[in-house]
Scaffold this motif. Structure first.
Motif, mmCIF file in Angstrom:
data_model
loop_
_atom_site.group_PDB
_atom_site.id
_atom_site.type_symbol
_atom_site.label_atom_id
_atom_site.label_comp_id
_atom_site.label_asym_id
_atom_site.label_seq_id
_atom_site.Cartn_x
_atom_site.Cartn_y
_atom_site.Cartn_z
ATOM 1 N N VAL A 13 -81.205 -87.712 -49.351
ATOM 2 C CA VAL A 13 -80.843 -87.244 -48.019
ATOM 3 C C VAL A 13 -82.064 -87.182 -47.116
ATOM 4 C CG1 VAL A 13 -79.867 -85.314 -46.700
ATOM 5 C CG2 VAL A 13 -78.877 -85.949 -48.901
ATOM 6 N N LEU A 14 -83.159 -86.631 -47.641
ATOM 7 C CA LEU A 14 -84.371 -86.468 -46.838
ATOM 8 C C LEU A 14 -85.066 -87.800 -46.582
ATOM 9 C CD1 LEU A 14 -85.827 -83.244 -48.518
ATOM 10 C CD2 LEU A 14 -84.513 -83.429 -46.407
ATOM 11 N N GLN A 15 -85.015 -88.685 -47.557
ATOM 12 C CA GLN A 15 -85.722 -89.958 -47.437
ATOM 13 C C GLN A 15 -84.949 -90.958 -46.573
ATOM 14 O OE1 GLN A 15 -88.793 -90.306 -49.122
ATOM 15 N NE2 GLN A 15 -89.049 -92.084 -47.797
ATOM 16 N N GLU A 16 -83.650 -91.036 -46.799
ATOM 17 C CA GLU A 16 -82.833 -92.057 -46.126
ATOM 18 C C GLU A 16 -81.957 -91.493 -45.010
ATOM 19 O OE1 GLU A 16 -83.488 -95.018 -46.924
ATOM 20 O OE2 GLU A 16 -84.598 -94.629 -48.781
ATOM 21 N N ASN A 17 -81.901 -90.162 -44.875
ATOM 22 C CA ASN A 17 -81.004 -89.536 -43.903
ATOM 23 C C ASN A 17 -79.553 -89.955 -44.122
ATOM 24 O OD1 ASN A 17 -83.087 -88.147 -42.614
ATOM 25 N ND2 ASN A 17 -83.510 -89.854 -41.239
ATOM 26 N N GLU A 18 -79.164 -90.054 -45.394
ATOM 27 C CA GLU A 18 -77.811 -90.462 -45.742
ATOM 28 C C GLU A 18 -77.247 -89.537 -46.825
ATOM 29 O OE1 GLU A 18 -78.218 -95.330 -45.060
ATOM 30 O OE2 GLU A 18 -78.046 -94.471 -47.082
ATOM 31 N N TYR A 19 -75.917 -89.411 -46.842
ATOM 32 C CA TYR A 19 -75.258 -88.619 -47.880
ATOM 33 C C TYR A 19 -73.802 -89.054 -47.998
ATOM 34 C CZ TYR A 19 -72.845 -85.946 -44.246
ATOM 35 O OH TYR A 19 -72.049 -85.571 -43.200
ATOM 36 N N GLU A 20 -73.173 -88.635 -49.075
ATOM 37 C CA GLU A 20 -71.752 -88.890 -49.289
ATOM 38 C C GLU A 20 -71.074 -87.569 -49.638
ATOM 39 O OE1 GLU A 20 -71.465 -91.794 -52.335
ATOM 40 O OE2 GLU A 20 -72.419 -93.391 -51.170
ATOM 41 N N ARG A 21 -69.949 -87.297 -49.010
ATOM 42 C CA ARG A 21 -69.205 -86.084 -49.302
ATOM 43 C C ARG A 21 -68.596 -86.151 -50.694
ATOM 44 N NH1 ARG A 21 -65.728 -85.169 -43.696
ATOM 45 N NH2 ARG A 21 -67.489 -84.450 -42.386
ATOM 46 N N VAL A 22 -68.370 -84.997 -51.277
ATOM 47 C CA VAL A 22 -67.755 -84.946 -52.604
ATOM 48 C C VAL A 22 -66.361 -85.586 -52.534
ATOM 49 C CG1 VAL A 22 -66.907 -83.443 -54.439
ATOM 50 C CG2 VAL A 22 -69.029 -82.868 -53.235
ATOM 51 N N GLY A 23 -66.110 -86.533 -53.430
ATOM 52 C CA GLY A 23 -64.808 -87.200 -53.479
ATOM 53 C C GLY A 23 -64.686 -88.386 -52.561
ATOM 54 N N GLU A 24 -65.746 -88.685 -51.777
ATOM 55 C CA GLU A 24 -65.720 -89.835 -50.879
ATOM 56 C C GLU A 24 -66.673 -90.913 -51.355
ATOM 57 O OE1 GLU A 24 -64.598 -88.101 -46.416
ATOM 58 O OE2 GLU A 24 -66.621 -88.831 -46.844
ATOM 59 N N SER A 25 -66.438 -92.133 -50.888
ATOM 60 C CA SER A 25 -67.368 -93.234 -51.150
ATOM 61 C C SER A 25 -67.988 -93.738 -49.859
ATOM 62 C CB SER A 25 -66.631 -94.386 -51.850
ATOM 63 O OG SER A 25 -65.550 -94.842 -51.051
ATOM 64 N N VAL A 26 -67.752 -92.996 -48.769
ATOM 65 C CA VAL A 26 -68.282 -93.380 -47.458
ATOM 66 C C VAL A 26 -69.665 -92.770 -47.280
ATOM 67 C CG1 VAL A 26 -67.928 -93.260 -44.960
ATOM 68 C CG2 VAL A 26 -65.959 -93.470 -46.509
ATOM 69 N N THR A 27 -70.627 -93.605 -46.937
ATOM 70 C CA THR A 27 -71.988 -93.132 -46.689
ATOM 71 C C THR A 27 -72.100 -92.681 -45.240
ATOM 72 O OG1 THR A 27 -72.923 -94.632 -48.336
ATOM 73 C CG2 THR A 27 -74.428 -93.748 -46.679
ATOM 74 N N ARG A 28 -72.547 -91.478 -45.049
ATOM 75 C CA ARG A 28 -72.671 -90.917 -43.708
ATOM 76 C C ARG A 28 -74.139 -90.673 -43.372
ATOM 77 N NH1 ARG A 28 -67.624 -88.779 -42.135
ATOM 78 N NH2 ARG A 28 -66.085 -88.784 -43.835
ATOM 79 N N LYS A 29 -74.441 -90.698 -42.090
ATOM 80 C CA LYS A 29 -75.795 -90.448 -41.615
ATOM 81 C C LYS A 29 -75.982 -88.953 -41.343
ATOM 82 C CE LYS A 29 -77.969 -94.418 -41.438
ATOM 83 N NZ LYS A 29 -79.276 -94.628 -42.130
ATOM 84 N N ALA A 30 -77.162 -88.467 -41.568
ATOM 85 C CA ALA A 30 -77.477 -87.056 -41.355
ATOM 86 C C ALA A 30 -78.672 -86.931 -40.409
ATOM 87 C CB ALA A 30 -77.795 -86.371 -42.669
ATOM 88 N N ASP A 31 -78.561 -86.034 -39.458
ATOM 89 C CA ASP A 31 -79.672 -85.727 -38.548
ATOM 90 C C ASP A 31 -79.973 -84.242 -38.720
ATOM 91 O OD1 ASP A 31 -81.568 -85.585 -36.607
ATOM 92 O OD2 ASP A 31 -80.182 -85.728 -34.925
ATOM 93 N N LEU A 32 -81.002 -83.943 -39.454
ATOM 94 C CA LEU A 32 -81.220 -82.540 -39.814
ATOM 95 C C LEU A 32 -82.694 -82.212 -39.969
ATOM 96 C CD1 LEU A 32 -82.012 -82.622 -43.080
ATOM 97 C CD2 LEU A 32 -79.586 -83.146 -43.270
ATOM 98 N N ARG A 33 -82.949 -80.916 -40.005
ATOM 99 C CA ARG A 33 -84.262 -80.407 -40.381
ATOM 100 C C ARG A 33 -84.058 -79.567 -41.632
ATOM 101 N NH1 ARG A 33 -87.278 -78.543 -34.755
ATOM 102 N NH2 ARG A 33 -87.244 -80.597 -33.763
ATOM 103 N N PHE A 34 -85.011 -79.627 -42.525
ATOM 104 C CA PHE A 34 -84.852 -79.028 -43.845
ATOM 105 C C PHE A 34 -85.886 -77.926 -44.031
ATOM 106 C CE2 PHE A 34 -85.375 -78.892 -48.477
ATOM 107 C CZ PHE A 34 -84.055 -78.861 -48.887
ATOM 108 N N ILE A 35 -85.410 -76.723 -44.371
ATOM 109 C CA ILE A 35 -86.290 -75.583 -44.644
ATOM 110 C C ILE A 35 -86.009 -75.097 -46.056
ATOM 111 C CG2 ILE A 35 -86.966 -73.246 -43.982
ATOM 112 C CD1 ILE A 35 -86.014 -73.869 -41.169
ATOM 113 N N ALA A 36 -87.036 -74.994 -46.867
ATOM 114 C CA ALA A 36 -86.884 -74.543 -48.254
ATOM 115 C C ALA A 36 -87.777 -73.332 -48.494
ATOM 116 C CB ALA A 36 -87.256 -75.665 -49.223
ATOM 117 N N ALA A 37 -87.319 -72.453 -49.372
ATOM 118 C CA ALA A 37 -88.109 -71.271 -49.725
ATOM 119 C C ALA A 37 -88.070 -71.075 -51.225
ATOM 120 C CB ALA A 37 -87.570 -70.038 -49.014
ATOM 121 N N THR A 38 -89.176 -70.574 -51.777
ATOM 122 C CA THR A 38 -89.241 -70.337 -53.214
ATOM 123 C C THR A 38 -90.261 -69.249 -53.510
ATOM 124 O OG1 THR A 38 -89.607 -71.344 -55.381
ATOM 125 C CG2 THR A 38 -91.005 -72.103 -53.586
ATOM 126 N N HIS A 39 -90.060 -68.558 -54.627
ATOM 127 C CA HIS A 39 -91.063 -67.601 -55.092
ATOM 128 C C HIS A 39 -91.823 -68.170 -56.283
ATOM 129 C CE1 HIS A 39 -87.679 -66.912 -57.787
ATOM 130 N NE2 HIS A 39 -88.536 -66.419 -58.664
#
Length: 216
Positions: A13-39
């Motif tokens: 998703v982060l590399q290609e800006n693409e994803y597929e919904r669960v149960g689908e075979s259609v590739t969709r484009k994503a325009d997002l910003r990603f924030i991660a947190a960890t201890h």
């Protein structure tokens, strides 16, 4: 804590800006910003093989490190003030102060649970406190007992702050010099060890004409 499989999917998703919904075979484009947190120490987990190296470097574009509470103990009085204000509004009580012993006890603890644990301790004190000042006996046993504090910090692998805390009025130039030398001139660390605000350290440095940086 996510599995290597989910890491791989997120990497796509982060590399290609693409994803597929669960149960689908259609590739969709994503325009997002990603924030991660960890201890966790992700670099160590990469070395151990528990975290994908390519995913680690993909999410580590800009890092913000939030220090644990034990590294900024001078904020404890301000945090307690905020917690007491909120709890007073919720409970109808008028508890506004920490006793001298309570304040220094709180600043002697290693706080493995960070700010949430501190808030829990103040909430505990509101149950037992009958006046306007939180006394030492109002704190949870594992925090007010020196033996329990040392045991818990040792069990969790966190260094306890064992020190003799001087009042500002009794702080001497020699004590401050020795502490600054031990901290290699780090004023925040010196304030933590001496149990006072960083502004107090700065003011005393100016007052006594201490030159920085100080090295061992």
């Amino acid at each position: 804590d996510i599995s290597p499989l989910i890491q791989l999917k997120l990497l796509r998703v982060l590399q290609e800006n693409e994803y597929e919904r669960v149960g689908e075979s259609v590739t969709r484009k994503a325009d997002l910003r990603f924030i991660a947190a960890t201890h966790r120490n992700l670099k160590q987990r990469v070395t151990e093989g528990a975290f994908r190296e390519d995913f680690y470097y993909r999410i580590r574009i800009f890092s913000i490190v939030t220090p644990p509470l034990r590294d900024h103990l001078e904020d404890i009085p301000l945090l307690c003030e905020a917690f007491m204000k909120k709890l007073n509004a919720n409970t109808g009580k008028q508890i506004k102060y920490l006793s001298h012993d309570t304040k220094h006890c709180l600043m002697d603890y290693c706080w493995p649970g960070n700010v949430r644990q501190l808030e829990n301790a103040i909430e505990h004190a509101f149950v037992t406190c009958n006046g306007g000042t939180i006394e030492l006996d109002d704190l949870p046993f594992e925090i007010r007992s020196a033996r329990e504090r040392a045991h818990e910090c040792r069990e969790r692998g966190v260094a306890a702050h064992s020190r003799s805390v001087p009042l500002e009025s009794s702080l001497t130039r020699e004590t401050l010099l020795d502490t600054l030398q031990a901290c290699q001139g780090n004023q925040s660390e010196a304030a933590r060890r001496l149990g006072c605000d960083r502004t107090t350290i700065w003011r005393k440095i100016k007052q006594w004409g201490i030159e920085l940086p100080i090295r061992k």
